[in-house]
Design an enzyme around this catalytic site. Structure first.
Site, PDB file in Angstrom:
ATOM      1  N   LEU A  97      11.389   0.006   1.528  1.00 49.54           N
ATOM      2  CA  LEU A  97      11.844   1.340   1.150  1.00 49.54           C
ATOM      3  C   LEU A  97      13.254   1.665   1.627  1.00 49.54           C
ATOM      4  CD1 LEU A  97       8.572   3.397   1.696  1.00 49.54           C
ATOM      5  CD2 LEU A  97       9.691   2.886  -0.474  1.00 49.54           C
ATOM      6  N   LYS A  98      13.754   0.957   2.640  1.00 49.58           N
ATOM      7  CA  LYS A  98      15.099   1.238   3.144  1.00 49.58           C
ATOM      8  C   LYS A  98      16.119   0.227   2.602  1.00 49.58           C
ATOM      9  CE  LYS A  98      14.143   4.761   5.888  1.00 49.58           C
ATOM     10  NZ  LYS A  98      14.242   4.719   7.347  1.00 49.58           N
ATOM     11  N   ASN A  99      15.778  -0.464   1.540  1.00 48.36           N
ATOM     12  CA  ASN A  99      16.636  -1.495   0.967  1.00 48.36           C
ATOM     13  C   ASN A  99      17.436  -0.897  -0.190  1.00 48.36           C
ATOM     14  OD1 ASN A  99      17.611  -3.600  -0.668  1.00 48.36           O
ATOM     15  ND2 ASN A  99      15.956  -4.975  -0.094  1.00 48.36           N
ATOM     16  N   ASP A 136       8.214   8.213   4.018  1.00 47.64           N
ATOM     17  CA  ASP A 136       9.321   8.612   4.893  1.00 47.64           C
ATOM     18  C   ASP A 136      10.083   9.722   4.193  1.00 47.64           C
ATOM     19  OD1 ASP A 136      11.523   8.964   6.464  1.00 47.64           O
ATOM     20  OD2 ASP A 136      12.280   6.922   6.329  1.00 47.64           O
TER      21      ASP A 136
END
Length: 316
Positions: free
Chosen positions: A111-113, A144
């Site tokens: 998800l943080k890519n 998040d």
């Protein structure tokens, strides 16, 4: 046979291109064997410029090894564009929808890519269909709620496809879950700045009242204070006079004990900080003197930034 072995077998006719580390490698990274084998083939394919179904499959294996490899994502897009440039609209639509589904799978695992979020944007651009995007981003934000990349994709979707209708309700629901979600406060301002007149007195009073309710509930929550400052600074703090009154109320320390408390209520640093902005923006002699006293109060209640408040007092 594993998926990696299956992909490698497709390139039995290709000579791998090893990573060049100079004549005397220093502190070589101990890559896993599968990673090295896949990347050696990928380098060769990049150099040769091959755009084929097998190279498309190879790019997927590279991404499986390292989802942050932006070159693999870019190469994957190039393969799709090349392979299906002469295909029918229906075939291209099917390919990009399959790619969007693959992208969703990888995205939810990373998800943080930012690379995968950018790839998803490209898929949606090709399809010109954002019908699933807001729901998908909501799913990511459930994991998040402050994911920068998810919010960026959501804002792009809203701007590009004009899907503003239910966004304020969505933001309101997030703030009800977590009033400290500064990303949701930012999104609220973002939506209003593009769908409403931020100089409208009616809107300003409505939004200030909305934020004040959260400020009274939790004066130490910095987000609604910043939200009000963002709303009023461009038009003047005098546009909604009750903000100053609330700041003065919450900025005053209390010598009395509130019910259930074992110590007097301290002055609210957030209220003092916004009051200082209001006083300095006023420019009157009385407010200039008051601003100096506010800075002194902030030195006491916000000691971690004491040097900053002393500087503000000198620059007033």
């Amino acid at each position: 046979m594993s998926e990696t072995e299956s992909v490698l077998a497709l390139f039995a006719d290709v000579e791998p291109l090893q990573q060049h580390e100079g004549p005397i490698p220093v502190v070589r990274i101990a890559y896993p064997p599968d990673f090295t084998a896949v990347m050696d083939l990928f380098r060769r394919v990049l150099v040769s410029g091959e755009n084929s179904e097998r190279s498309l499959r190879l790019s997927k294996e590279v991404i499986n090894q390292n989802a942050a490899n932006y070159t693999a994502w870019q190469y994957r897009r190039r393969c799709i564009f090349t392979l299906y440039k002469d295909a029918s609209p229906q075939e291209r639509d099917a390919v990009w929808r399959a790619e969007l589904a693959y992208c969703a799978e990888v995205c939810l695992q990373n998800l943080k890519n930012y690379q995968v979020w950018f790839h998803r944007r490209c898929c949606v651009e090709q399809l010109q269909d954002a019908s699933k995007e807001l729901a998908f981003v909501a799913q990511a934000l459930a994991e998040d709620a402050k994911n920068y990349h998810a919010w960026g994709h959501r804002q792009w979707t809203l701007k590009t496809f004009g899907l503003w209708a239910d966004e304020l309700d969505f933001v309101t629901s997030l703030l009800e879950q977590d009033a400290c979600n500064n990303s949701a406060w930012n999104q609220r301002y973002f939506v209003l700045s593009r769908t409403a007149d931020l100089e409208s007195r009616e809107l300003l009073e409505r939004e200030v009242a909305y934020a004040l309710a959260y400020m009274r509930r939790s004066p130490s929550n910095q987000s609604p204070w910043n939200y009000i400052r963002g709303l009023l600074e461009p038009v003047g703090f005098g546009a909604v006079p009750q903000v100053r009154a609330v700041c003065e109320e919450l900025a005053a320390s209390s010598d009395a004990f509130d019910e259930g408390e074992s110590a007097p209520r301290p002055a609210c640093a957030n209220a003092l900080a916004l009051l200082l902005e209001i006083q300095q923006a006023s420019g009157t002699a009385a407010d200039t003197e008051a601003a100096a006293r506010t800075c002194e109060a902030l030195e006491r209640v916000d000691p971690i930034r004491v040097a900053y408040w002393r500087w503000r007092k000198l620059s007033a």
